[in-house]
Design a protein around this motif. Structure first.
Motif, PDB file in Angstrom:
ATOM      1  N   VAL A 332       6.985 -19.234 -18.241  1.00  0.00           N
ATOM      2  CA  VAL A 332       5.710 -19.442 -17.546  1.00  0.00           C
ATOM      3  C   VAL A 332       4.540 -19.202 -18.481  1.00  0.00           C
ATOM      4  N   VAL A 333       4.641 -18.168 -19.310  1.00  0.00           N
ATOM      5  CA  VAL A 333       3.517 -17.787 -20.166  1.00  0.00           C
ATOM      6  C   VAL A 333       3.262 -18.819 -21.267  1.00  0.00           C
ATOM      7  N   ARG A 334       4.185 -19.758 -21.462  1.00  0.00           N
ATOM      8  CA  ARG A 334       3.931 -20.837 -22.417  1.00  0.00           C
ATOM      9  C   ARG A 334       2.893 -21.815 -21.878  1.00  0.00           C
ATOM     10  N   ARG A 335       2.774 -21.888 -20.549  1.00  0.00           N
ATOM     11  CA  ARG A 335       1.847 -22.823 -19.919  1.00  0.00           C
ATOM     12  C   ARG A 335       0.641 -22.131 -19.288  1.00  0.00           C
ATOM     13  N   VAL A 336       0.813 -20.868 -18.939  1.00  0.00           N
ATOM     14  CA  VAL A 336      -0.244 -20.119 -18.251  1.00  0.00           C
ATOM     15  C   VAL A 336      -0.683 -18.966 -19.149  1.00  0.00           C
ATOM     16  N   ALA A 337      -1.971 -18.734 -19.236  1.00  0.00           N
ATOM     17  CA  ALA A 337      -2.504 -17.675 -20.090  1.00  0.00           C
ATOM     18  C   ALA A 337      -1.939 -16.320 -19.682  1.00  0.00           C
ATOM     19  N   PRO A 338      -1.600 -15.471 -20.666  1.00  0.00           N
ATOM     20  CA  PRO A 338      -1.003 -14.167 -20.339  1.00  0.00           C
ATOM     21  C   PRO A 338      -1.856 -13.326 -19.392  1.00  0.00           C
ATOM     22  N   TRP A 339      -3.184 -13.365 -19.550  1.00  0.00           N
ATOM     23  CA  TRP A 339      -4.030 -12.524 -18.699  1.00  0.00           C
ATOM     24  C   TRP A 339      -3.934 -12.953 -17.248  1.00  0.00           C
ATOM     25  N   ILE A 340      -3.743 -14.252 -17.007  1.00  0.00           N
ATOM     26  CA  ILE A 340      -3.588 -14.738 -15.635  1.00  0.00           C
ATOM     27  C   ILE A 340      -2.270 -14.243 -15.049  1.00  0.00           C
ATOM     28  N   VAL A 341      -1.208 -14.287 -15.852  1.00  0.00           N
ATOM     29  CA  VAL A 341       0.109 -13.842 -15.380  1.00  0.00           C
ATOM     30  C   VAL A 341       0.079 -12.356 -15.027  1.00  0.00           C
ATOM     31  N   VAL A 342      -0.475 -11.529 -15.909  1.00  0.00           N
ATOM     32  CA  VAL A 342      -0.502 -10.090 -15.664  1.00  0.00           C
ATOM     33  C   VAL A 342      -1.406  -9.759 -14.467  1.00  0.00           C
ATOM     34  N   THR A 343      -2.557 -10.419 -14.383  1.00  0.00           N
ATOM     35  CA  THR A 343      -3.451 -10.188 -13.246  1.00  0.00           C
ATOM     36  C   THR A 343      -2.774 -10.560 -11.932  1.00  0.00           C
ATOM     37  N   ALA A 344      -2.086 -11.703 -11.918  1.00  0.00           N
ATOM     38  CA  ALA A 344      -1.377 -12.121 -10.712  1.00  0.00           C
ATOM     39  C   ALA A 344      -0.252 -11.144 -10.365  1.00  0.00           C
ATOM     40  N   ALA A 345       0.436 -10.635 -11.390  1.00  0.00           N
ATOM     41  CA  ALA A 345       1.530  -9.685 -11.156  1.00  0.00           C
ATOM     42  C   ALA A 345       1.016  -8.403 -10.511  1.00  0.00           C
ATOM     43  N   LEU A 346      -0.069  -7.864 -11.040  1.00  0.00           N
ATOM     44  CA  LEU A 346      -0.645  -6.646 -10.464  1.00  0.00           C
ATOM     45  C   LEU A 346      -1.191  -6.902  -9.066  1.00  0.00           C
ATOM     46  N   SER A 347      -1.698  -8.103  -8.830  1.00  0.00           N
ATOM     47  CA  SER A 347      -2.182  -8.450  -7.487  1.00  0.00           C
ATOM     48  C   SER A 347      -1.024  -8.499  -6.488  1.00  0.00           C
ATOM     49  N   LEU A 348       0.134  -8.978  -6.928  1.00  0.00           N
ATOM     50  CA  LEU A 348       1.323  -8.965  -6.054  1.00  0.00           C
ATOM     51  C   LEU A 348       1.701  -7.528  -5.684  1.00  0.00           C
ATOM     52  N   ASN A 349       1.597  -6.621  -6.653  1.00  0.00           N
ATOM     53  CA  ASN A 349       1.868  -5.220  -6.359  1.00  0.00           C
ATOM     54  C   ASN A 349       0.919  -4.700  -5.285  1.00  0.00           C
ATOM     55  N   ALA A 350      -0.349  -5.084  -5.382  1.00  0.00           N
ATOM     56  CA  ALA A 350      -1.340  -4.656  -4.396  1.00  0.00           C
ATOM     57  C   ALA A 350      -0.998  -5.194  -3.013  1.00  0.00           C
ATOM     58  N   VAL A 351      -0.565  -6.456  -2.950  1.00  0.00           N
ATOM     59  CA  VAL A 351      -0.181  -7.049  -1.663  1.00  0.00           C
ATOM     60  C   VAL A 351       1.006  -6.297  -1.053  1.00  0.00           C
ATOM     61  N   ALA A 352       1.968  -5.919  -1.893  1.00  0.00           N
ATOM     62  CA  ALA A 352       3.137  -5.192  -1.402  1.00  0.00           C
ATOM     63  C   ALA A 352       2.737  -3.857  -0.775  1.00  0.00           C
ATOM     64  N   PHE A 353       1.895  -3.100  -1.453  1.00  0.00           N
ATOM     65  CA  PHE A 353       1.434  -1.824  -0.898  1.00  0.00           C
ATOM     66  C   PHE A 353       0.589  -2.024   0.355  1.00  0.00           C
ATOM     67  N   THR A 354      -0.234  -3.069   0.361  1.00  0.00           N
ATOM     68  CA  THR A 354      -1.067  -3.348   1.537  1.00  0.00           C
ATOM     69  C   THR A 354      -0.204  -3.660   2.749  1.00  0.00           C
ATOM     70  N   LEU A 355       0.871  -4.384   2.533  1.00  0.00           N
ATOM     71  CA  LEU A 355       1.785  -4.717   3.631  1.00  0.00           C
ATOM     72  C   LEU A 355       2.371  -3.460   4.253  1.00  0.00           C
ATOM     73  N   VAL A 356       2.764  -2.507   3.428  1.00  0.00           N
ATOM     74  CA  VAL A 356       3.311  -1.250   3.933  1.00  0.00           C
ATOM     75  C   VAL A 356       2.231  -0.436   4.633  1.00  0.00           C
ATOM     76  N   ALA A 357       1.043  -0.371   4.029  1.00  0.00           N
ATOM     77  CA  ALA A 357      -0.044   0.402   4.628  1.00  0.00           C
ATOM     78  C   ALA A 357      -0.484  -0.182   5.958  1.00  0.00           C
ATOM     79  N   ALA A 358      -0.463  -1.509   6.087  1.00  0.00           N
ATOM     80  CA  ALA A 358      -0.924  -2.159   7.312  1.00  0.00           C
ATOM     81  C   ALA A 358       0.060  -1.999   8.457  1.00  0.00           C
ATOM     82  N   THR A 359       1.351  -1.976   8.151  1.00  0.00           N
ATOM     83  CA  THR A 359       2.360  -1.882   9.216  1.00  0.00           C
ATOM     84  C   THR A 359       2.705  -0.438   9.555  1.00  0.00           C
ATOM     85  N   GLY A 360       2.711   0.444   8.554  1.00  0.00           N
ATOM     86  CA  GLY A 360       2.965   1.863   8.804  1.00  0.00           C
ATOM     87  C   GLY A 360       4.274   2.085   9.532  1.00  0.00           C
TER      88      GLY A 360
END
Length: 507
Positions: A332-360
């Motif tokens: 993927v990183v051959r076609r997409v800039a590394p900063w975009i990949v890492v930013t998207a990865a950390l954003s996925l982590n945020a979504v995962a925690f938000t899902l747990v926090a929202a459902t409790g």
């Protein structure tokens, strides 16, 4: 004319096979150390019942190993440069195997904490050697990047594999089996490494600096202690003093490295935005994974009532996604800039925690499964690319220091993931749990400290009192999960913003 090319190509094929065989051998300690960081989470309920640790002891059982490991990684890397990286790897593997077997038969919490500390000491000999040896074995840039991707996938995949391995072992054996796992994993390393892994040393290594070692330990240990103290009791005199010691020791460590002609850790590397951003992403990716597993493993067993093996299988899809994401992101990183990949990865982590926090506490185990899949994708991709960026952001002569920092960030993330989120979770539990009347002092202390302690105490109470205690304890635990997941989500959003601003130069 036909034999000459064949005779040339044959050694190349043999050499390539030897390189990849060496990588397979070097992945054994990587997988073991990564598994060991998370496998213990699933054994905590059984350890709580068997050894009756306090809440603080329970956290130290988890924390002391990665704490010692993180504090000694850089100094052990320097020692490996002087004595030989393969030699240090074999010494560490021997010590780690022996102490792991000792830990399996601990008779109380203090003994287990001491054994875990020694495991961290020998584990610190293992990790700096692996990446340094890989860089020396794979001289072709394309091969090296693939090997580093496998190495990073081993870290993130091994951490996620911990619950599966732990669940299987705990379903069939006692809690000590999670430590005996080191024996069958490390024995092949001890046999094969002298055969297939070449020795390497730094031709002009800097001296080992005992004062720098002490300053690094004096930074990490009081820092984690202060975090625990603040979460449990608020800003106390002891906690503030520990934080002050950590800050002063950290300043002293940095100033000493800047003054030395050959520093143990080249702190000037952090002046490079891409390097600093990648290290931050590396640390926080592991922070999110270990912190998530700390509370989800207890929830699945002590709230949902699953066996360790059943709980492990709930997280199996997330494990597979972690490994696959770590390997596929190289393409993927051959076609997409590394900063975009890492930013998207950390954003996925945020979504995962938000899902747990929202459902409790209203969320199902299926929600936790989905959250871990999202987290696995984020961690797998983020860890692989951040490690690659760390190594590529510095000159070749700085690769050894960059490797040590990368590994230190991983272990520091493990420490802080448990220390920060675990301490906050325990604090929220103590604040919300309601204990029934008629408990002895020892029972009140155990049930008021941890969910595992409450579960153990409930087993000795009459039906009505047992049900009331379990209900209160489980709701108190889930209230803490909501708080810690919310904090985890906020930290991941901040990390994504930092990554998007610091890693653009790597595009």
């Amino acid at each position: 004319m036909l034999t000459a090319p064949s005779s040339v190509r044959s050694p190349v094929r043999s050499s390539a096979g030897r390189r990849w065989t060496a990588l397979a051998v070097l992945m054994l300690p990587v997988l073991l150390v990564a598994v060991d960081n998370t496998v213990l989470s699933f054994a905590l309920p059984m350890i709580s019942e068997a050894l009756a640790p306090s809440g603080t002891q329970l956290l130290w059982i988890v924390d002391i190993y990665p704490l010692v490991l993180a504090g000694l990684l850089v100094s052990m890397g320097s020692l490996g440069d002087r004595l030989g990286r393969r030699r240090l790897l074999l010494v560490g593997a021997t010590g780690f195997t022996v102490i792991s077997a000792v830990a399996a038969f601990s008779t109380d919490a203090s003994h287990l904490i001491a054994a875990r500390a020694l495991m961290g000491f020998f584990g610190a000999m293992l990790m700096p050697a692996t990446l340094s040896l890989i860089r020396n074995i794979f001289t072709d840039p394309l091969e090296r990047r693939t090997a580093i991707a496998v190495w990073a996938a081993g870290f993130s995949g091994g951490a996620a594999l911990g619950p599966i391995v732990g669940g299987f072992l705990l379903a069939h054996f006692s809690w000590g089996s999670v430590f005996l796992l080191a024996v069958p994993v490390m024995l092949p390393l001890l046999v094969l490494a002298p055969i297939v892994v070449p020795e390497s040393k730094d031709p002009a290594p800097g001296p080992v600096d005992p004062l720098s070692v002490l300053l690094s330990l004096a930074t990490m240990a009081p820092l984690v202690f202060a975090i625990k103290s603040f979460a449990a009791e608020g800003p106390t005199t002891v906690g503030l003093a520990a934080a002050l010691v950590a800050v002063l020791a950290g300043i002293g460590f940095v100033r000493r490295q800047l003054r030395r002609p050959v520093p143990m850790l080249d702190v000037t590397l952090f002046t490079r935005p891409v390097f600093a951003g990648a290290v931050t992403a590396n640390l926080l990716s592991v922070f999110s994974l270990v912190g998530f597993l700390y509370f989800v493993s207890q929830h699945l067993q002590l709230v949902s009532g699953r066996t360790p093996l059943q709980a492990g299988f709930v997280l199996l899809p997330g494990l597979l996604v972690t490994i696959v994401a770590g390997l596929l992101v190289v393409r993927v990183v051959r076609r997409v800039a590394p900063w975009i990949v890492v930013t998207a990865a950390l954003s996925l982590n945020a979504v995962a925690f938000t899902l747990v926090a929202a459902t409790g506490s209203w969320g199902s185990d299926a929600t936790l499964l989905l959250a871990f899949v999202l987290l696995g994708a984020g961690v797998g991709a983020g860890e692989t690319i951040s490690n690659d960026l760390i190594l590529s952001a510095v000159p070749a002569e700085k690769a050894g220091a960059a490797s040590a920092i990368s590994e230190t960030a991983y272990e520091t993330g493990s420490v802080l993931g448990t220390a920060v989120l675990g301490s906050l979770l325990n604090a929220a539990y103590r604040a919300h749990v309601e204990l029934p009347g008629g408990l002895t002092g020892a029972q009140r202390a155990a049930a008021g400290e941890t969910l595992g302690g409450a579960t153990s105490v409930a087993g000795s109470l009459p039906a009505d009192a047992s049900a009331a205690l379990l209900s209160s304890a489980q709701h108190a635990f889930d209230s803490g999960v909501v708080i810690t997941a919310g904090i985890g989500a906020a930290l991941m959003v901040i990390a994504a913003i930092v990554a998007s601003r610091t890693l653009r130069a790597a595009a």
